[in-house]
Design an enzyme around this catalytic site. Sequence first.
Site, PDB file in Angstrom:
ATOM      1  N   LYS A  57      35.547  37.559  50.124  1.00 30.46           N
ATOM      2  CA  LYS A  57      36.676  38.019  50.933  1.00 30.46           C
ATOM      3  C   LYS A  57      36.343  38.024  52.429  1.00 30.46           C
ATOM      4  O   LYS A  57      37.237  37.939  53.273  1.00 30.46           O
ATOM      5  CB  LYS A  57      37.152  39.406  50.479  1.00 30.46           C
ATOM      6  CG  LYS A  57      37.490  39.502  48.984  1.00 30.46           C
ATOM      7  CD  LYS A  57      38.351  38.370  48.500  1.00 30.46           C
ATOM      8  CE  LYS A  57      38.722  38.400  47.028  1.00 30.46           C
ATOM      9  NZ  LYS A  57      37.643  38.480  46.037  1.00 30.46           N
TER      10      LYS A  57
ATOM     11  N   TYR B 214      33.810  39.046  38.015  1.00 27.58           N
ATOM     12  CA  TYR B 214      34.098  37.680  38.488  1.00 27.58           C
ATOM     13  C   TYR B 214      32.931  36.724  38.218  1.00 27.58           C
ATOM     14  O   TYR B 214      33.018  35.831  37.390  1.00 27.58           O
ATOM     15  CB  TYR B 214      34.402  37.687  39.986  1.00 27.58           C
ATOM     16  CG  TYR B 214      35.649  38.442  40.353  1.00 27.58           C
ATOM     17  CD1 TYR B 214      36.889  37.819  40.325  1.00 27.58           C
ATOM     18  CD2 TYR B 214      35.596  39.781  40.736  1.00 27.58           C
ATOM     19  CE1 TYR B 214      38.047  38.508  40.659  1.00 27.58           C
ATOM     20  CE2 TYR B 214      36.753  40.476  41.071  1.00 27.58           C
ATOM     21  CZ  TYR B 214      37.967  39.833  41.032  1.00 27.58           C
ATOM     22  OH  TYR B 214      39.103  40.510  41.362  1.00 27.58           O
TER      23      TYR B 214
ATOM     24  N   TYR C 253      41.131  41.026  32.216  1.00 26.98           N
ATOM     25  CA  TYR C 253      40.516  41.240  33.532  1.00 26.98           C
ATOM     26  C   TYR C 253      39.587  42.451  33.516  1.00 26.98           C
ATOM     27  O   TYR C 253      39.998  43.524  33.063  1.00 26.98           O
ATOM     28  CB  TYR C 253      41.626  41.447  34.580  1.00 26.98           C
ATOM     29  CG  TYR C 253      41.085  41.759  35.952  1.00 26.98           C
ATOM     30  CD1 TYR C 253      40.622  40.763  36.799  1.00 26.98           C
ATOM     31  CD2 TYR C 253      41.011  43.081  36.398  1.00 26.98           C
ATOM     32  CE1 TYR C 253      40.106  41.060  38.043  1.00 26.98           C
ATOM     33  CE2 TYR C 253      40.501  43.389  37.648  1.00 26.98           C
ATOM     34  CZ  TYR C 253      40.043  42.372  38.468  1.00 26.98           C
ATOM     35  OH  TYR C 253      39.523  42.667  39.697  1.00 26.98           O
TER      36      TYR C 253
HETATM   37  C1  PLP Z   1      37.940  38.237  44.573  1.00 23.13           C
HETATM   38  C2  PLP Z   1      36.706  37.737  43.956  1.00 23.13           C
HETATM   39  C3  PLP Z   1      36.654  36.481  43.333  1.00 23.13           C
HETATM   40  C4  PLP Z   1      37.853  35.605  43.145  1.00 23.13           C
HETATM   41  O1  PLP Z   1      38.237  34.970  44.319  1.00 23.13           O
HETATM   42  P1  PLP Z   1      39.773  34.652  44.550  1.00 23.13           P
HETATM   43  O2  PLP Z   1      39.851  34.046  45.876  1.00 23.13           O
HETATM   44  O3  PLP Z   1      40.482  35.960  44.423  1.00 23.13           O
HETATM   45  O4  PLP Z   1      40.210  33.728  43.457  1.00 23.13           O
HETATM   46  C5  PLP Z   1      35.446  36.032  42.848  1.00 23.13           C
HETATM   47  N1  PLP Z   1      34.340  36.794  42.930  1.00 23.13           N
HETATM   48  C6  PLP Z   1      34.352  38.016  43.489  1.00 23.13           C
HETATM   49  C7  PLP Z   1      33.102  38.790  43.513  1.00 23.13           C
HETATM   50  C8  PLP Z   1      35.536  38.529  44.021  1.00 23.13           C
HETATM   51  O5  PLP Z   1      35.529  39.758  44.571  1.00 23.13           O
END
Ligand code: PLP
Length: 336
Positions: free
Chosen positions: A49, A289, A263
């Site tokens: 992010k 993730y 999720y």
């Molecule tokens: C948000 C996030 C993702 C996914 O990325 P997106 O751009 O939302 O698809 C992957 N890994 C981590 C650790 C995240 O916080």
Amino acid sequence: MNLAQFARRRYTPGVTAIEPMPHLSRSLGGATLYIKRDDQLGLTAGGNKTRKLEFLVADALAQGADTLITVGAVQSNHCRLTLAAAVREGLKCRLVLEQRVPGSYDPAASGNNFLFDLLGVEAVTVIEAGTDLQAAMEAVAADLAAQGRKGYIIPGGGSNALGALGYVACAEEILQQSFEMGVAFDRIVVASGSAGTHAGIVAGIIGNSAGIPVTGVNVRRPRPEQEGNVHKLACAVADLAGVVPEVPRDAIVCLDDWVGPGYSIPTPEMVEAVRLFASHEGVLLDPVYTGKAAAGLIGLVRSGAIGADETVLFIHTGGAPALYAYQGILSGAASA
Ligand SMILES: *Cc1c(COP(=O)(O)O)cnc(C)c1O
């Protein structure tokens, strides 16, 4: 592409490393694996992010905002990093937290939730899954406006075209590093959530005519829905960045075989991946993730869907603070 035309704040000095993963590669007995260390991006504890926020926060400042407003899950890395960017810029930050798993919000929880408090979030609004997220953030903005303040709304995951520019820039960074290292990647593997990361990388690869296939691994949605989301955003960010060739629908692949029950809900494959990366490469993944994306990478290497002759770059998108909210599930004692 000329990304310098967009206002940008800088939160990471220089580029993030691309490292080989020799022990993991040998142990899996297949492809040659590398990792892009976007877990080492700037702002509190790093993660993907940060790249999106460089463009989004620059826009917020240009618009004269005094408060960042965003939304995420109860252990959202995106919320932690938006708050961290606000702190860095001397702005306030209000968060809307969506209980994607019913009853999952615990104000005393560890991980990112603890960091919301430590970083000084101004207010948290908890909403149920299925609530209109945009409306919830607009209500926060209206509340600020009534006090003569100005909020700037950042969509979930920072995933609009402006935010996704961060990963167009990352694709360019990868291509430059690849050239300097003398290592040509045959494939990129990345987690696919709110879609900005995946969409930005695909647009950047196409904009540079690099021809590297990108394999997304879903963490939430079924494959057709996610591929549609990523394609739409990839077209939007390509348009914004001035990418000339259209993004073909078949450039978007988001496998959904490693989502599990839903999720943020742990799977045995995620636990194995988190433990393998830690014990073989000293790399901390996250349970929501990168653990599931790495489970996909491992599964594809084992099945031969990723060939033994391929050189693959796995994007580490961050998230390690959430590990500490899942210790019971991830520890050797629990998984033995
Ligand atoms: C948000 C996030 C993702 C996914 O990325 P997106 O751009 O939302 O698809 C992957 N890994 C981590 C650790 C995240 O916080």
